[in-house]
Design a protein around this motif. Sequence first.
Motif, PDB file in Angstrom:
ATOM      1  N   GLN A   2     -18.577  11.261 -13.666  1.00 13.14           N
ATOM      2  CA  GLN A   2     -17.610  12.253 -14.110  1.00 13.14           C
ATOM      3  C   GLN A   2     -17.859  13.581 -13.417  1.00 13.14           C
ATOM      4  N   PHE A   3     -16.872  14.445 -13.529  1.00 13.48           N
ATOM      5  CA  PHE A   3     -17.025  15.761 -12.931  1.00 13.48           C
ATOM      6  C   PHE A   3     -18.095  16.543 -13.680  1.00 13.48           C
ATOM      7  N   PHE A   5     -20.237  20.055 -15.094  1.00 16.09           N
ATOM      8  CA  PHE A   5     -19.967  21.140 -16.028  1.00 16.09           C
ATOM      9  C   PHE A   5     -18.984  22.179 -15.518  1.00 16.09           C
ATOM     10  N   GLN A  12     -14.712  28.163 -20.357  1.00 17.87           N
ATOM     11  CA  GLN A  12     -15.309  28.786 -21.539  1.00 17.87           C
ATOM     12  C   GLN A  12     -15.635  30.250 -21.284  1.00 17.87           C
ATOM     13  N   SER A  34     -23.149  31.839 -25.430  1.00 19.71           N
ATOM     14  CA  SER A  34     -22.022  31.099 -25.998  1.00 19.71           C
ATOM     15  C   SER A  34     -21.990  29.678 -25.434  1.00 19.71           C
ATOM     16  N   VAL A  35     -22.148  29.603 -24.122  1.00 23.95           N
ATOM     17  CA  VAL A  35     -22.089  28.292 -23.469  1.00 23.95           C
ATOM     18  C   VAL A  35     -23.386  27.527 -23.673  1.00 23.95           C
TER      19      VAL A  35
ATOM     20  N   ASP B  87     -15.263  10.670 -20.475  1.00 22.40           N
ATOM     21  CA  ASP B  87     -14.370  11.772 -20.188  1.00 22.40           C
ATOM     22  C   ASP B  87     -14.383  12.110 -18.709  1.00 22.40           C
ATOM     23  N   PHE B  89     -14.407  15.085 -17.424  1.00 26.74           N
ATOM     24  CA  PHE B  89     -15.341  16.175 -17.166  1.00 26.74           C
ATOM     25  C   PHE B  89     -16.490  16.165 -18.160  1.00 26.74           C
ATOM     26  N   HIS B  90     -17.592  16.641 -17.710  1.00 30.99           N
ATOM     27  CA  HIS B  90     -18.758  16.825 -18.558  1.00 30.99           C
ATOM     28  C   HIS B  90     -18.611  18.172 -19.257  1.00 30.99           C
ATOM     29  N   GLN B  92     -20.250  20.788 -21.881  1.00 31.24           N
ATOM     30  CA  GLN B  92     -21.559  21.149 -22.433  1.00 31.24           C
ATOM     31  C   GLN B  92     -21.773  20.584 -23.842  1.00 31.24           C
ATOM     32  N   ASN B  94     -24.211  21.308 -26.145  1.00 28.65           N
ATOM     33  CA  ASN B  94     -24.691  22.182 -27.211  1.00 28.65           C
ATOM     34  C   ASN B  94     -24.189  23.613 -27.096  1.00 28.65           C
ATOM     35  N   PRO B  95     -22.888  23.817 -27.172  1.00 30.17           N
ATOM     36  CA  PRO B  95     -22.407  25.195 -27.147  1.00 30.17           C
ATOM     37  C   PRO B  95     -22.845  25.893 -28.430  1.00 30.17           C
ATOM     38  N   ASN B  96     -22.798  27.207 -28.400  1.00 30.43           N
ATOM     39  CA  ASN B  96     -23.270  28.011 -29.527  1.00 30.43           C
ATOM     40  C   ASN B  96     -22.345  27.888 -30.740  1.00 30.43           C
ATOM     41  N   VAL B 101     -15.622  30.582 -29.779  1.00 32.47           N
ATOM     42  CA  VAL B 101     -15.225  29.801 -28.612  1.00 32.47           C
ATOM     43  C   VAL B 101     -16.153  28.584 -28.477  1.00 32.47           C
ATOM     44  N   GLY B 102     -17.444  28.856 -28.558  1.00 31.45           N
ATOM     45  CA  GLY B 102     -18.423  27.778 -28.387  1.00 31.45           C
ATOM     46  C   GLY B 102     -18.228  26.639 -29.361  1.00 31.45           C
ATOM     47  N   ARG B 103     -17.937  26.973 -30.622  1.00 31.53           N
ATOM     48  CA  ARG B 103     -17.887  25.901 -31.616  1.00 31.53           C
ATOM     49  C   ARG B 103     -16.580  25.117 -31.595  1.00 31.53           C
ATOM     50  N   ASN B 104     -15.649  25.503 -30.742  1.00 33.31           N
ATOM     51  CA  ASN B 104     -14.384  24.762 -30.671  1.00 33.31           C
ATOM     52  C   ASN B 104     -14.070  24.216 -29.281  1.00 33.31           C
ATOM     53  N   ILE B 105     -14.860  24.650 -28.305  1.00 34.17           N
ATOM     54  CA  ILE B 105     -14.508  24.330 -26.918  1.00 34.17           C
ATOM     55  C   ILE B 105     -14.458  22.836 -26.650  1.00 34.17           C
ATOM     56  N   GLN B 107     -13.771  20.260 -28.641  1.00 27.29           N
ATOM     57  CA  GLN B 107     -12.570  19.641 -29.185  1.00 27.29           C
ATOM     58  C   GLN B 107     -11.331  20.054 -28.384  1.00 27.29           C
ATOM     59  N   VAL B 108     -11.225  21.372 -28.145  1.00 24.26           N
ATOM     60  CA  VAL B 108     -10.025  21.917 -27.505  1.00 24.26           C
ATOM     61  C   VAL B 108      -9.877  21.431 -26.063  1.00 24.26           C
ATOM     62  N   LEU B 109     -10.912  21.643 -25.282  1.00 22.75           N
ATOM     63  CA  LEU B 109     -10.841  21.218 -23.884  1.00 22.75           C
ATOM     64  C   LEU B 109     -10.795  19.694 -23.787  1.00 22.75           C
TER      65      LEU B 109
END
Lengths: 144, 144
Positions: A2-3, A5, A12, A34-35, B87, B89-90, B92, B94-96, B101-105, B107-109
């Motif tokens: 896969q691609f 990060f 993000q 955050s990331v 998927d 794309f990989h 991350q 363990n986002p913050n 942003v971190g806790r939803n990225i 699911q959203v992306l």
Amino acid sequence: MQFSFRMPVAAQILLCIAKFDGVFKTTSNFLASSVNINPVIIRKTLGQLKSAGLVEVAAGVGGAKLVKDPEKITLQEIFNAVEDDEDLFHIQDNPNPQCPVGRNIQQVLGRRLSTVKEHMLEDFSRITLADLLNDINNAEQNRQ
Amino acid sequence: MQFSFRMPVAAQILLCIAKFDGVFKTTSNFLASSVNINPVIIRKTLGQLKSAGLVEVAAGVGGAKLVKDPEKITLQEIFNAVEDDEDLFHIQDNPNPQCPVGRNIQQVLGRRLSTVKEHMLEDFSRITLADLLNDINNAEQNRQ
DNA sequence: CTCATTGTAATTCATGGTATTACAATGAGT
DNA sequence: ACTCATTGTAATACCATGAATTACAATGAG
């Protein structure tokens, strides 16, 4: 397979910059937390986003800002900013020129697959940073 | 960043099997020399294609045959045969969780990108082995 | 039985993504 | 002018993974 990060990280980063604009100074350390990734990766990625004309970074002082409206920034631009312009798949460099399949496979498959990649980029071009920001905000609301 | 050899190699293997059906015995060594790759990789890939119900391989004697007509074999099947279902794309791991942003990225992306991958697979499903065989034959003619 | 071939495990090698360290350059604030 | 947090970037290390390679038991037509 896969691609990496890169593109998700870049997305993000931009989301954080948009989300925290005027609230926090978005330094590489702030974004890194955050990331949850190394700040140097953030700086490198910010550099690529800057080259792509998506952000401006305050050297010395710190912090990054969007140069364009979130509605005007597409996932395609983000993808292109951090990924090389190369084929979607790695096709063997040295197929057998004696074989009718081998000596044509690169051209034939290459053409087909480049069309697929174009479609993928078109998909990306229809997703804006504003869309993602919306998604994030909705997800936040549903969380409560 | 790009996908590995696998799918292109698998496609070339199937093309050779189709092209040389009844003319040559398509052993792993024969196929390896067309692709110019190690025979063990060919055998491993043939095993995956067999599991996917695309070919049958004559253990002991050697040689492989298509189980389905080239018109019925799509690039999607070939792709799925040799690539894990993961998927595009990989994102991350363990986002913050403290960051909106971190806790939803993920699911959203993730949702957006899985749609893109579906489209890619749809593209693949519209390309058959017969199409590629045609492309190869046309390329051969133009070569003369 | 023979022998070319497959199926598969084990190992090595090379590449590339990510983490980390280090430090000069930057520039607002004082 | 000086300070200091921060950026930009180079250098290095580390690690995961794809591909090459070696080895060998299992297979099955002749």
